[in-house]
Design a protein around this motif. Structure first.
Motif, short mmCIF file in Angstrom:
data_model
loop_
_atom_site.label_atom_id
_atom_site.label_comp_id
_atom_site.label_asym_id
_atom_site.label_seq_id
_atom_site.Cartn_x
_atom_site.Cartn_y
_atom_site.Cartn_z
N THR A 185 2.14 4.61 2.75
CA THR A 185 1.61 4.26 4.06
C THR A 185 2.70 3.53 4.83
O THR A 185 3.75 3.21 4.30
CB THR A 185 0.37 3.34 3.97
OG1 THR A 185 0.79 2.05 3.53
CG2 THR A 185 -0.69 3.91 3.03
N SER A 186 2.41 3.19 6.07
CA SER A 186 3.35 2.43 6.89
C SER A 186 3.27 0.93 6.63
O SER A 186 3.77 0.15 7.43
CB SER A 186 3.14 2.76 8.37
OG SER A 186 1.80 2.54 8.73
N ASP A 187 2.69 0.54 5.50
CA ASP A 187 2.65 -0.86 5.10
C ASP A 187 4.08 -1.41 5.02
O ASP A 187 4.93 -0.86 4.31
CB ASP A 187 1.96 -0.98 3.74
CG ASP A 187 1.98 -2.39 3.20
OD1 ASP A 187 1.32 -3.25 3.80
OD2 ASP A 187 2.67 -2.63 2.18
N TYR A 221 1.84 15.38 1.11
CA TYR A 221 1.20 14.22 1.72
C TYR A 221 -0.16 14.55 2.33
O TYR A 221 -1.07 13.72 2.30
CB TYR A 221 2.11 13.61 2.80
CG TYR A 221 1.57 12.30 3.31
CD1 TYR A 221 1.66 11.16 2.53
CD2 TYR A 221 0.95 12.21 4.55
CE1 TYR A 221 1.14 9.95 2.97
CE2 TYR A 221 0.44 11.01 5.00
CZ TYR A 221 0.54 9.88 4.21
OH TYR A 221 0.03 8.69 4.65
N GLY A 268 -3.07 11.51 2.42
CA GLY A 268 -3.37 10.62 3.54
C GLY A 268 -3.03 11.25 4.87
O GLY A 268 -2.63 12.40 4.95
N SER A 269 -3.17 10.44 5.92
CA SER A 269 -2.89 10.93 7.27
C SER A 269 -2.20 9.88 8.12
O SER A 269 -2.41 9.80 9.32
CB SER A 269 -4.20 11.38 7.94
OG SER A 269 -5.09 10.28 8.02
N ASP A 270 -1.35 9.06 7.49
CA ASP A 270 -0.63 8.01 8.20
C ASP A 270 0.61 8.63 8.85
O ASP A 270 1.68 8.70 8.26
CB ASP A 270 -0.24 6.90 7.21
CG ASP A 270 0.38 5.69 7.89
OD1 ASP A 270 0.88 5.82 9.02
OD2 ASP A 270 0.37 4.61 7.26
N HIS A 271 0.43 9.09 10.08
CA HIS A 271 1.52 9.76 10.78
C HIS A 271 2.70 8.83 11.03
O HIS A 271 3.85 9.27 11.06
CB HIS A 271 1.02 10.38 12.09
CG HIS A 271 -0.01 11.42 11.87
ND1 HIS A 271 0.29 12.69 11.42
CD2 HIS A 271 -1.36 11.39 12.00
CE1 HIS A 271 -0.81 13.39 11.29
NE2 HIS A 271 -1.83 12.63 11.64
N ALA A 272 2.44 7.53 11.19
CA ALA A 272 3.52 6.57 11.38
C ALA A 272 4.41 6.51 10.14
O ALA A 272 5.63 6.39 10.24
CB ALA A 272 2.96 5.19 11.70
N TYR A 273 3.80 6.61 8.97
CA TYR A 273 4.57 6.62 7.72
C TYR A 273 5.48 7.85 7.65
O TYR A 273 6.67 7.73 7.36
CB TYR A 273 3.62 6.59 6.52
CG TYR A 273 4.27 6.97 5.21
CD1 TYR A 273 5.18 6.12 4.60
CD2 TYR A 273 3.97 8.18 4.58
CE1 TYR A 273 5.79 6.46 3.41
CE2 TYR A 273 4.57 8.52 3.39
CZ TYR A 273 5.47 7.67 2.80
OH TYR A 273 6.07 8.01 1.61
N GLN A 299 0.86 -1.17 0.00
CA GLN A 299 0.00 0.00 0.00
C GLN A 299 0.90 1.23 0.00
O GLN A 299 1.57 1.53 1.00
CB GLN A 299 -0.92 0.00 1.20
CG GLN A 299 -1.97 1.06 1.14
CD GLN A 299 -2.99 0.93 2.25
OE1 GLN A 299 -3.01 -0.03 3.01
NE2 GLN A 299 -3.85 1.93 2.36
#
Length: 153
Positions: A93-95, A133, A137-142, A90
């Motif tokens: 993202t942090s995938d 970004y 999205g909003s994947d803060h870990a990524y 994905q």
């Protein structure tokens, strides 16, 4: 004062001239992206990294600081935002599957950029964590992962 000039859009024989033109316009900093898909068109097949090295060397020679935007996503009106077509997982993202490939890309790219850091006698002042970004999205870990890889933490 900075301006963007993408080394991958300039014929290598014209880089010096274009950088001198930036300097003549009164700029003291050049910004550039590093499109992953340009440098790794097939998984594990890296190419054209010497063009970034030459660009950074020539920009220093022209008296310019540099800001590098290594991605992994650059946008820059570049195909797929610079992400290679073959990258699994994905995207952005942090995938873990995606990040495994991001880390390999950065393992190749970042040592080259680091050689040009101002703290090592070069001209790279900054690198940018990701690009555009917030609209994606909003994947803060990524974002934190990318920041940590870029800073070596």
């Amino acid at each position: 004062m900075s301006g963007a000039l993408h080394y991958f859009r300039v014929h290598p024989g014209h880089v010096r001239h274009r950088l001198e033109m930036l300097r003549a316009m009164g700029l003291n900093t050049v910004e550039t992206d590093a499109p992953w898909n340009c440098h790794e068109p097939r998984a594990g097949a890296f190419t054209r990294l010497d063009e970034l090295d030459v660009f950074l060397t020539e920009s220093k020679r022209a008296g310019l600081h540099a800001i590098v935007r290594p991605g992994p996503y650059i946008w820059a009106e570049w195909d797929n935002g610079g992400l290679p077509w073959w990258v699994p997982g994905q995207l952005r993202t942090s995938d873990a599957v995606f990040l495994e490939h991001v880390e390999r890309w950065f393992d190749v790219l970042l040592p080259l950029v680091a050689e040009h850091q101002v703290t090592r006698g070069g001209n790279v002042l900054m690198v940018q964590v990701g690009n555009e970004y917030g609209s994606y999205g909003s994947d803060h870990a990524y974002l934190q992962y990318v920041a940590d890889v870029l800073t070596g933490t």
